[in-house]
Design a protein around this motif. Structure first.
Motif, PDB file in Angstrom:
ATOM      1  N   ALA A   1      27.316  36.045  26.565  1.00  0.00           N
ATOM      2  CA  ALA A   1      26.274  35.025  26.733  1.00  0.00           C
ATOM      3  C   ALA A   1      25.372  34.940  25.511  1.00  0.00           C
ATOM      4  O   ALA A   1      24.900  33.848  25.145  1.00  0.00           O
ATOM      5  N   LYS A   2      25.142  36.059  24.856  1.00  0.00           N
ATOM      6  CA  LYS A   2      24.279  36.088  23.669  1.00  0.00           C
ATOM      7  C   LYS A   2      24.929  35.427  22.457  1.00  0.00           C
ATOM      8  O   LYS A   2      24.253  35.138  21.459  1.00  0.00           O
ATOM      9  N   GLU A   3      26.236  35.204  22.519  1.00  0.00           N
ATOM     10  CA  GLU A   3      26.948  34.608  21.389  1.00  0.00           C
ATOM     11  C   GLU A   3      26.757  33.095  21.292  1.00  0.00           C
ATOM     12  O   GLU A   3      27.109  32.497  20.278  1.00  0.00           O
ATOM     13  N   HIS A   4      26.252  32.461  22.352  1.00  0.00           N
ATOM     14  CA  HIS A   4      26.157  31.003  22.340  1.00  0.00           C
ATOM     15  C   HIS A   4      25.296  30.552  21.163  1.00  0.00           C
ATOM     16  O   HIS A   4      24.169  31.020  20.983  1.00  0.00           O
ATOM     17  N   PRO A   5      25.811  29.652  20.334  1.00  0.00           N
ATOM     18  CA  PRO A   5      25.103  29.311  19.103  1.00  0.00           C
ATOM     19  C   PRO A   5      23.893  28.401  19.285  1.00  0.00           C
ATOM     20  O   PRO A   5      23.093  28.263  18.353  1.00  0.00           O
ATOM     21  N   VAL A   6      23.747  27.782  20.445  1.00  0.00           N
ATOM     22  CA  VAL A   6      22.640  26.851  20.659  1.00  0.00           C
ATOM     23  C   VAL A   6      21.567  27.455  21.557  1.00  0.00           C
ATOM     24  O   VAL A   6      20.401  27.525  21.192  1.00  0.00           O
ATOM     25  N   GLU A   7      21.965  27.883  22.728  1.00  0.00           N
ATOM     26  CA  GLU A   7      21.045  28.516  23.676  1.00  0.00           C
ATOM     27  C   GLU A   7      21.809  29.571  24.453  1.00  0.00           C
ATOM     28  O   GLU A   7      22.883  29.292  25.000  1.00  0.00           O
ATOM     29  N   GLU A   8      21.268  30.767  24.506  1.00  0.00           N
ATOM     30  CA  GLU A   8      21.942  31.848  25.212  1.00  0.00           C
ATOM     31  C   GLU A   8      22.341  31.407  26.615  1.00  0.00           C
ATOM     32  O   GLU A   8      21.544  30.823  27.353  1.00  0.00           O
ATOM     33  N   ALA A   9      23.594  31.665  26.976  1.00  0.00           N
ATOM     34  CA  ALA A   9      24.083  31.266  28.292  1.00  0.00           C
ATOM     35  C   ALA A   9      23.453  32.112  29.384  1.00  0.00           C
ATOM     36  O   ALA A   9      23.030  33.248  29.156  1.00  0.00           O
ATOM     37  N   LEU A  10      23.401  31.542  30.571  1.00  0.00           N
ATOM     38  CA  LEU A  10      22.987  32.301  31.740  1.00  0.00           C
ATOM     39  C   LEU A  10      24.076  33.297  32.103  1.00  0.00           C
ATOM     40  O   LEU A  10      25.252  33.096  31.779  1.00  0.00           O
ATOM     41  N   VAL A  11      23.685  34.357  32.788  1.00  0.00           N
ATOM     42  CA  VAL A  11      24.645  35.325  33.317  1.00  0.00           C
ATOM     43  C   VAL A  11      24.466  35.382  34.827  1.00  0.00           C
ATOM     44  O   VAL A  11      23.338  35.583  35.306  1.00  0.00           O
ATOM     45  N   ALA A  12      25.539  35.177  35.551  1.00  0.00           N
ATOM     46  CA  ALA A  12      25.480  35.194  37.012  1.00  0.00           C
ATOM     47  C   ALA A  12      26.285  36.354  37.561  1.00  0.00           C
ATOM     48  O   ALA A  12      27.396  36.620  37.114  1.00  0.00           O
ATOM     49  N   GLY A  13      25.709  37.034  38.533  1.00  0.00           N
ATOM     50  CA  GLY A  13      26.485  37.963  39.334  1.00  0.00           C
ATOM     51  C   GLY A  13      27.350  37.182  40.313  1.00  0.00           C
ATOM     52  O   GLY A  13      27.132  35.988  40.530  1.00  0.00           O
ATOM     53  N   ASN A  14      28.323  37.841  40.907  1.00  0.00           N
ATOM     54  CA  ASN A  14      29.267  37.127  41.760  1.00  0.00           C
ATOM     55  C   ASN A  14      29.644  37.962  42.976  1.00  0.00           C
ATOM     56  O   ASN A  14      30.108  39.097  42.841  1.00  0.00           O
ATOM     57  N   ILE A  15      29.415  37.400  44.162  1.00  0.00           N
ATOM     58  CA  ILE A  15      29.933  37.969  45.396  1.00  0.00           C
ATOM     59  C   ILE A  15      30.709  36.879  46.121  1.00  0.00           C
ATOM     60  O   ILE A  15      30.530  35.691  45.840  1.00  0.00           O
ATOM     61  N   SER A  16      31.567  37.275  47.039  1.00  0.00           N
ATOM     62  CA  SER A  16      32.463  36.292  47.633  1.00  0.00           C
ATOM     63  C   SER A  16      32.872  36.719  49.036  1.00  0.00           C
ATOM     64  O   SER A  16      32.478  37.775  49.537  1.00  0.00           O
ATOM     65  N   ASN A  17      33.684  35.868  49.656  1.00  0.00           N
ATOM     66  CA  ASN A  17      34.228  36.160  50.983  1.00  0.00           C
ATOM     67  C   ASN A  17      34.881  37.545  50.993  1.00  0.00           C
ATOM     68  O   ASN A  17      35.557  37.937  50.045  1.00  0.00           O
ATOM     69  N   THR A  18      34.692  38.267  52.082  1.00  0.00           N
ATOM     70  CA  THR A  18      35.202  39.639  52.157  1.00  0.00           C
ATOM     71  C   THR A  18      36.504  39.754  52.930  1.00  0.00           C
ATOM     72  O   THR A  18      37.176  40.777  52.866  1.00  0.00           O
ATOM     73  N   ASN A  19      36.844  38.721  53.701  1.00  0.00           N
ATOM     74  CA  ASN A  19      38.003  38.745  54.603  1.00  0.00           C
ATOM     75  C   ASN A  19      37.843  39.771  55.727  1.00  0.00           C
ATOM     76  O   ASN A  19      38.803  40.085  56.422  1.00  0.00           O
ATOM     77  N   LEU A  20      36.637  40.276  55.890  1.00  0.00           N
ATOM     78  CA  LEU A  20      36.324  41.222  56.963  1.00  0.00           C
ATOM     79  C   LEU A  20      35.529  40.574  58.086  1.00  0.00           C
ATOM     80  O   LEU A  20      35.537  41.068  59.213  1.00  0.00           O
ATOM     81  N   PHE A  21      34.831  39.497  57.784  1.00  0.00           N
ATOM     82  CA  PHE A  21      33.873  38.941  58.729  1.00  0.00           C
ATOM     83  C   PHE A  21      34.565  38.452  59.997  1.00  0.00           C
ATOM     84  O   PHE A  21      35.567  37.740  59.947  1.00  0.00           O
ATOM     85  N   ASP A  22      34.023  38.846  61.131  1.00  0.00           N
ATOM     86  CA  ASP A  22      34.504  38.419  62.447  1.00  0.00           C
ATOM     87  C   ASP A  22      33.291  38.059  63.282  1.00  0.00           C
ATOM     88  O   ASP A  22      32.469  38.932  63.612  1.00  0.00           O
ATOM     89  N   PRO A  23      33.120  36.793  63.629  1.00  0.00           N
ATOM     90  CA  PRO A  23      31.919  36.390  64.360  1.00  0.00           C
ATOM     91  C   PRO A  23      31.751  37.069  65.713  1.00  0.00           C
ATOM     92  O   PRO A  23      30.647  37.111  66.254  1.00  0.00           O
ATOM     93  N   GLU A  24      32.848  37.643  66.247  1.00  0.00           N
ATOM     94  CA  GLU A  24      32.788  38.321  67.542  1.00  0.00           C
ATOM     95  C   GLU A  24      32.583  39.827  67.416  1.00  0.00           C
ATOM     96  O   GLU A  24      32.523  40.523  68.432  1.00  0.00           O
TER      97      GLU A  24
END
Length: 349
Positions: free
Chosen positions: A98-121
């Protein structure tokens, strides 16, 4: 100064480059099937190059590649001891690029996602999911990300748990849903009402990603825009999904003459089913036209595709200098110094 996500959203369209999962599998650094991003530890330079390629193609954010890097996935491949090092290293590599961007430093995002564990019941599954998100978001906070992207949820309540854990750490949240072929989330919510609820509960950006191509995602993005006053995200896959086959999970290839290892083309035989970059650019213009603010592509996208999307909404990217220009092509160019006998031959070539 480096603007934060909300400031960039106020100033115009934010471009979000995703697609590392399929791209790094194509490049030979990730296993299809388990789709666990071990590349963050095994081949960090390969991951940095992928980050760099998408950033230079127009992405305002370097998304840390921790999709599927959660406790359940690491358990399945028998490498839970690598969970925390993998997450932290993926973020640290993203910050370097992200610091390499020549115009404006890019944002850095963390990432979480579906777990395939969730069961509403099953209340116990909900607590396991919460624990998975809590530890990953804690690492994001400690590593200094700008916001957390929670994505590809097909249960509203799982997405809500993700938002709650992100909010506890005081980080902005982008929450997007992956809509299956039933055209409704698996716990019965419509995607537009789910987005409305999450926006009201504090998500900075809500919307959709993955599973669907532009043609079968766009109608739902329009519904979300009608129901949500805040910022909206759309990140389709670059494949030609249809009303009959709305997701890439069961997308057929009628022209295939070989034996496929699965009954469908997903995930490793989707190649003939791509949209071209011009079709994706047309979608991006339409998406911006209906009021989407956070636009990108998901699994299957290449940097060249993302660049076309960015340019379509008015963004000049770092690598726009490499965008197509056929002016000097020996068969199809219009430069006056080209040989006429070659230009005359182009229709026969």
């Amino acid at each position: 100064m480096k603007r934060n996500l909300e400031e960039r959203l106020r100033d115009g369209t934010v471009i979000a480059g995703e697609g590392y999962l399929f791209e790094l599998e194509r490049r030979g650094y990730l296993q299809a099937g388990s789709f666990v991003p071990e590349v963050a530890l095994d081949n960090p330079e390969a991951l940095k190059q992928a980050y760099r390629d998408y950033m230079n193609a127009g992405s305002d954010v370097v998304l840390a590649f921790t999709y599927n890097a959660h406790r359940e996935k690491m358990r399945i491949i028998g490498k839970e001891e690598l969970l925390e090092p993998l997450n932290r290293n993926a973020i640290r590599l993203a910050k370097e690029v992200a610091k390499e961007h020549p115009v404006e430093e890019a944002l850095v995002a963390g990432n979480i996602s579906n777990t395939n564990l969730f069961d509403p019941e099953d209340p116990a599954s909900k607590e396991r999911v919460r624990g998975i998100f809590a530890e990953m978001v804690q690492w994001c906070k400690e590593e200094g990300v700008d916001y957390v992207n929670g994505e590809t949820f097909y249960y509203y309540e799982e997405a809500l748990i993700a938002l709650e854990e992100i909010t506890k750490q005081g980080l902005p949240a982008v929450i997007t849903f992956g809509l299956m072929g039933e055209n409704i989330l698996r716990d019965g919510y419509t995607v537009e009402e789910a987005c409305k609820f999450l926006s009201a509960k504090g998500a900075l950006v809500v919307g959709m990603n993955c599973f669907r191509g532009p043609d079968t995602m766009q109608p739902y993005l329009a519904k979300i825009r009608e129901h949500v006053n805040g910022y909206i995200a759309g990140l389709p896959i670059p494949y030609r999904t249809s009303e009959e086959h709305p997701t890439f999970f069961n997308l057929p290839d009628g022209g295939c003459s070989c034996h496929l290892p699965l009954e469908t083309t997903f995930p490793t035989a989707l190649d003939p089913l791509y949209h071209n970059r011009y079709e994706l650019a047309t979608w991006a213009k339409e998406a911006k036209g209906i009021g989407l603010n956070y636009i990108g592509l998901c699994c299957g996208a290449s940097p060249a595709m993302l660049r076309a999307v960015a340019e379509a909404v008015g963004v000049e990217t770092v690598n726009s200098k490499y965008s197509p220009d056929m002016e000097k092509h020996f068969l199809f160019g219009k430069d006056k110094t080209l040989k006429q006998h070659n230009l005359d031959y182009r229709l026969k070539a």
